[in-house]
Scaffold this active site. Structure first.
Site, short mmCIF file in Angstrom:
data_model
loop_
_atom_site.label_atom_id
_atom_site.label_comp_id
_atom_site.label_asym_id
_atom_site.label_seq_id
_atom_site.Cartn_x
_atom_site.Cartn_y
_atom_site.Cartn_z
N VAL A 68 -2.99 -2.59 -1.15
CA VAL A 68 -2.43 -1.34 -0.64
C VAL A 68 -3.56 -0.39 -0.25
O VAL A 68 -4.46 -0.13 -1.05
CB VAL A 68 -1.56 -0.62 -1.71
N LYS A 72 3.98 -2.48 0.40
CA LYS A 72 3.00 -1.62 -0.27
C LYS A 72 3.71 -0.53 -1.08
O LYS A 72 3.29 -0.20 -2.19
CB LYS A 72 2.07 -0.99 0.77
N1 HSE Z 1 -1.78 -4.99 8.45
C1 HSE Z 1 -2.14 -4.03 7.47
C2 HSE Z 1 -2.23 -2.67 8.12
C3 HSE Z 1 -3.48 -4.39 6.88
O1 HSE Z 1 -2.20 -2.59 9.34
O2 HSE Z 1 -2.29 -1.68 7.39
C4 HSE Z 1 -3.78 -3.58 5.67
O3 HSE Z 1 -2.94 -3.91 4.60
#
Ligand code: HSE
Ligand code: NAP
Length: 430
Positions: free
Chosen positions: A134, A207
């Site tokens: 996260v 998250k």
């Molecule tokens: N794909 C995620 C983002 C990566 O763009 O935040 C970080 O967890």
């Protein structure tokens, strides 16, 4: 490498794996002077050992043989940086079964199988660390567990997906189209392998589930999070929002309310003078409100090779201290599931964009429908009329979502309303 070096098996050498490897190489001396322990990557699982890498790694470290890592008694810590939820789940379980510490950046897995993996780790007297899952490089897990541990957390609210924030920033500041902005985020390594996870709000929902578990002491299922993504956000909404003094951000919000917990991820109109309005590009920010500390804000790079690698290596340092020095950090305690409030019970102001035939009586009808549901309108503006279709923007005062739904059901039935084009929640201006 000295006798006391911690032996690390990496699963994955993509964006995050490369960042973690580079930090271990570059900051070797620093890591050693801070922990008294050396760090040695002894094997790295990849799917294609011939692939050109973003980091120089001795070819003999690369393997496609999972067992050579999971069943190597010399390896103390397995660092899972592959992503996905199937193979990674089995590999992490096996590593824990083998009595190895685990570090992972895998939010999908920690949000859906976190309880089970923590339980297994406790049974085996090892730990699983997941700071990088996260907020990329921003410390969030440890502050919630440790530094803010004396507080009842009332609310967490923020921008926790770098890809969508990058896209919305580019659309807003440079009028870039959605697809070009997404392509840039992918090229910079922010986006998930399947970008729909970012765009449809899944990544932020995972998250939020992880953070809410820690903040509100409740088991959380991913379906407890109300989720809306950004793929429907129209450049016109961004422009109209700007004219009204707002910007559009994908917010993740968790609240501990009187009757239960509310968890939601959705595009939101944020007042331009709100601190979250100026969190741009891949940057993330999270407000945490505690009953003792008040509001605390965390800000930094939420994605990318080196920021995320930074959190992975910090976890590795904690794992190394536990393994070599017996310096135990607190374990996650099991929690009962608390009441999760349905989104229909929640209250917020709303922004609506309607398309209607340009004829007399439309404003009057809308005023009657919203008034009939006891919804007070903050503003109602006709933006433009093209080919006989008028675009109407309304902003309501705070309203319970089920009341708005009832009003919109009536609006849909009015023949002059062609379409309810957009419905977004709004953070009130102070
Ligand atoms: N794909 C995620 C983002 C990566 O763009 O935040 C970080 O967890
Ligand atoms: P990535 O660039 O796609 O890298 C994945 C790596 O894992 C690659 O090296 C790949 O091997 C290897 N791999 C994948 N499946 C495999 C399998 N079945 N067997 C063997 N090797 C396999 O992914 P990433 O962006 O680094 O993300 C990794 C994890 O970190 C994900 O859980 C993601 O959600 C999380 N995360 C990413 C970021 C970010 O900014 N990117 C930030 C925070 C968290 P090859 O190289 O040979 O293809």
């Amino acid at each position: 490498m000295s006798e006391e070096a911690i032996k690390i098996g990496l699963l994955g050498l993509g964006t995050v794996g490369s960042g973690a490897y580079k930090i271990i190489e570059k900051n070797q001396d620093l890591l050693k002077s801070r922990t008294g322990i050396g760090f040695e990557v002894t094997k790295i699982l990849v799917s294609n050992p011939q692939k050109k890498r973003r980091v120089n790694v001795p070819q003999e470290l690369l393997t496609t043989d999972t067992s050579s890592i999971l069943h190597d008694p010399q390896i103390d810590v397995v660092v899972e940086l592959m992503g996905g939820v199937t193979a990674s789940y089995h590999y992490i379980k096996e590593a824990l079964e083998q009595g190895k510490y685990v570090v992972t950046a895998n939010k999908d897995l920690m949000a859906t199988k976190g309880e089970e993996l923590h339980r297994l780790a406790a049974e085996k007297n090892v730990k699983i660390f997941y700071e990088a899952s996260v907020g990329g490089g921003i410390p969030l897990i440890r502050p919630l567990q440790n530094s803010l541990g004396a507080n009842r957390i009332l609310r967490i609210m923020g921008i926790i997906n770098g890809t969508t924030n990058y896209i919305l920033t580019k659309m807003s500041l440079e009028s870039m189209d959605f697809d070009s902005a997404l392509a840039e985020a992918q090229a910079k390594g922010f986006a998930e392998k399947d970008p729909s996870s970012d765009l449809e709000g899944w990544d932020a929902a995972y998250k939020l589930a992880i953070l809410a578990r820690l903040a509100f002491d409740s088991a959380i299922d991913i379906d407890d999070v109300h989720r809306e993504g950004i793929s429907m956000v129209d450049i016109r909404d961004i422009q109209y929002a700007k004219e009204l003094g707002f910007t559009i951000k994908l917010l993740a919000i968790g609240e501990d309310l009187e009757k239960g917990i509310a968890l939601k991820v959705h595009p939101t109109l944020v007042p331009l003078n709100h601190p979250l309005a100026s969190v741009n590009h891949e940057f993330n920010a999270l407000f945490v409100e505690g009953d003792a500390v008040g509001e605390v804000m965390f800000f930094g790079r939420g994605a990318g090779e080196m920021p995320t690698g930074s959190s992975v290596v910090a976890d590795l340092m904690d794992a190394a201290r536990e393994i070599k020095l017996g310096d135990k950090s607190p374990s996650l305690q099991p929690s009962e599931k608390r009441n999760i409030l349905p989104v229909s019970e929640l209250v917020s102001p709303f922004y609506l964009r309607l398309q209607a035939t340009d004829e007399p009586g439309v404003f009057g009808y809308l005023a009657t429908v919203f008034g009939g549901e006891n919804i007070s309108l903050d503003m109602i503006i006709q933006k433009r009329s093209e080919g006989g279709i008028a675009e109407i923007v309304l902003v309501t005062h705070a309203v319970q979502e089920k009341k708005l739904e009832a009003a919109l059901n009536k609006v849909h039935k009015f023949a002059a309303i062609e379409r309810v084009a957009s419905v977004y929640r709004v953070i009130e201006k102070k």
